[in-house]
Design a protein around this motif. Structure first.
Motif, PDB file in Angstrom:
ATOM      1  N   ASN A  61       3.066   8.631  12.136  1.00 31.34           N
ATOM      2  CA  ASN A  61       3.056   9.899  12.614  1.00 31.34           C
ATOM      3  C   ASN A  61       3.942  10.907  12.100  1.00 31.34           C
ATOM      4  O   ASN A  61       3.832  12.215  11.780  1.00 31.34           O
ATOM      5  N   ILE A  62       5.095  10.378  11.752  1.00 32.45           N
ATOM      6  CA  ILE A  62       6.233  11.466  11.190  1.00 32.45           C
ATOM      7  C   ILE A  62       5.730  11.931   9.845  1.00 32.45           C
ATOM      8  O   ILE A  62       5.797  12.942   9.457  1.00 32.45           O
ATOM      9  N   LYS A  64       2.646  11.894   8.556  1.00 31.09           N
ATOM     10  CA  LYS A  64       1.552  12.786   8.914  1.00 31.09           C
ATOM     11  C   LYS A  64       2.199  14.354   8.976  1.00 31.09           C
ATOM     12  O   LYS A  64       1.499  15.350   8.512  1.00 31.09           O
ATOM     13  N   LYS A  65       3.065  14.499   9.971  1.00 30.25           N
ATOM     14  CA  LYS A  65       3.790  15.764  10.173  1.00 30.25           C
ATOM     15  C   LYS A  65       4.329  16.362   8.950  1.00 30.25           C
ATOM     16  O   LYS A  65       4.155  17.563   8.598  1.00 30.25           O
ATOM     17  N   PHE A  68       1.496  17.283   6.456  1.00 26.08           N
ATOM     18  CA  PHE A  68       0.773  18.762   6.969  1.00 26.08           C
ATOM     19  C   PHE A  68       1.783  19.879   6.842  1.00 26.08           C
ATOM     20  O   PHE A  68       1.448  20.923   6.373  1.00 26.08           O
ATOM     21  N   LEU A  69       3.079  19.819   7.297  1.00 23.74           N
ATOM     22  CA  LEU A  69       3.959  20.733   7.112  1.00 23.74           C
ATOM     23  C   LEU A  69       4.504  21.151   5.488  1.00 23.74           C
ATOM     24  O   LEU A  69       4.202  22.553   5.182  1.00 23.74           O
ATOM     25  N   LEU A  84      12.026  18.996  11.980  1.00 26.29           N
ATOM     26  CA  LEU A  84      11.931  17.338  12.626  1.00 26.29           C
ATOM     27  C   LEU A  84      13.455  17.269  13.485  1.00 26.29           C
ATOM     28  O   LEU A  84      13.592  16.311  14.306  1.00 26.29           O
ATOM     29  N   LYS A  91       3.838  18.806  18.247  1.00 26.09           N
ATOM     30  CA  LYS A  91       2.498  18.496  17.924  1.00 26.09           C
ATOM     31  C   LYS A  91       2.005  19.338  16.789  1.00 26.09           C
ATOM     32  O   LYS A  91       2.326  20.434  16.547  1.00 26.09           O
ATOM     33  N   LEU A  92       1.232  18.427  16.044  1.00 19.91           N
ATOM     34  CA  LEU A  92       0.657  19.401  14.680  1.00 19.91           C
ATOM     35  C   LEU A  92      -0.277  20.340  15.299  1.00 19.91           C
ATOM     36  O   LEU A  92      -0.352  21.386  14.358  1.00 19.91           O
ATOM     37  N   ILE A  95       1.927  23.380  15.800  1.00 22.44           N
ATOM     38  CA  ILE A  95       2.390  24.134  14.447  1.00 22.44           C
ATOM     39  C   ILE A  95       1.284  25.066  13.896  1.00 22.44           C
ATOM     40  O   ILE A  95       1.698  25.997  13.391  1.00 22.44           O
TER      41      ILE A  95
END
Length: 123
Positions: A61-62, A64-65, A68-69, A84, A91-92, A95
């Motif tokens: 999950n981290i 994925k973030k 995405f960022l 972070l 949550k995505l 953002i």
């Protein structure tokens, strides 16, 4: 037989989950994940026999973030570190809702462009 979602994943499986693009040889770019591990202390895979990495659901999950960022929002590594390290988890969806809307950006650029044109005409 597929692994359950809670099972540990190898670095290759994580690269597939993150949908990282393969290189010309068809190999997954696992080096990107290893680099992100060095930059973000929150990514802590289990390193077992002969230095093989195994990622749990939290690490994925981290990652994925981070992807995405960095890739979709165009943030810098330092910007992602700040998010972070923030005490409140984002949550995505939160953002993406805070990101610049393309229509708003275009409208602002049109206004700026018209101001510049009017300044040029005044000279």
């Amino acid at each position: 037989m597929d692994k359950s979602d809670s099972a540990y994943k190898t670095i290759g499986e994580v690269a597939k989950i993150l949908n990282l693009k393969s290189n010309k040889k068809g190999e997954l770019p696992t080096h990107i994940i290893r680099f992100w591990e060095t930059q973000f202390k929150q990514i802590k895979p289990k390193i077992l026999n002969s230095n093989r990495r195994y990622y749990d659901e939290n690490c994925i999950n981290i990652l994925k973030k981070v992807k995405f960022l960095l890739k979709e929002q165009g943030m810098t590594i330092n910007g992602v570190k700040k998010i972070l390290n923030n005490k409140k988890p984002l949550k995505l969806d939160e953002i993406s809702n805070q990101s610049i809307n393309a229509n708003n950006l275009r409208n602002k650029l049109v206004k700026i462009s018209s101001i510049i044109k009017s300044l040029k005409n005044n000279k």
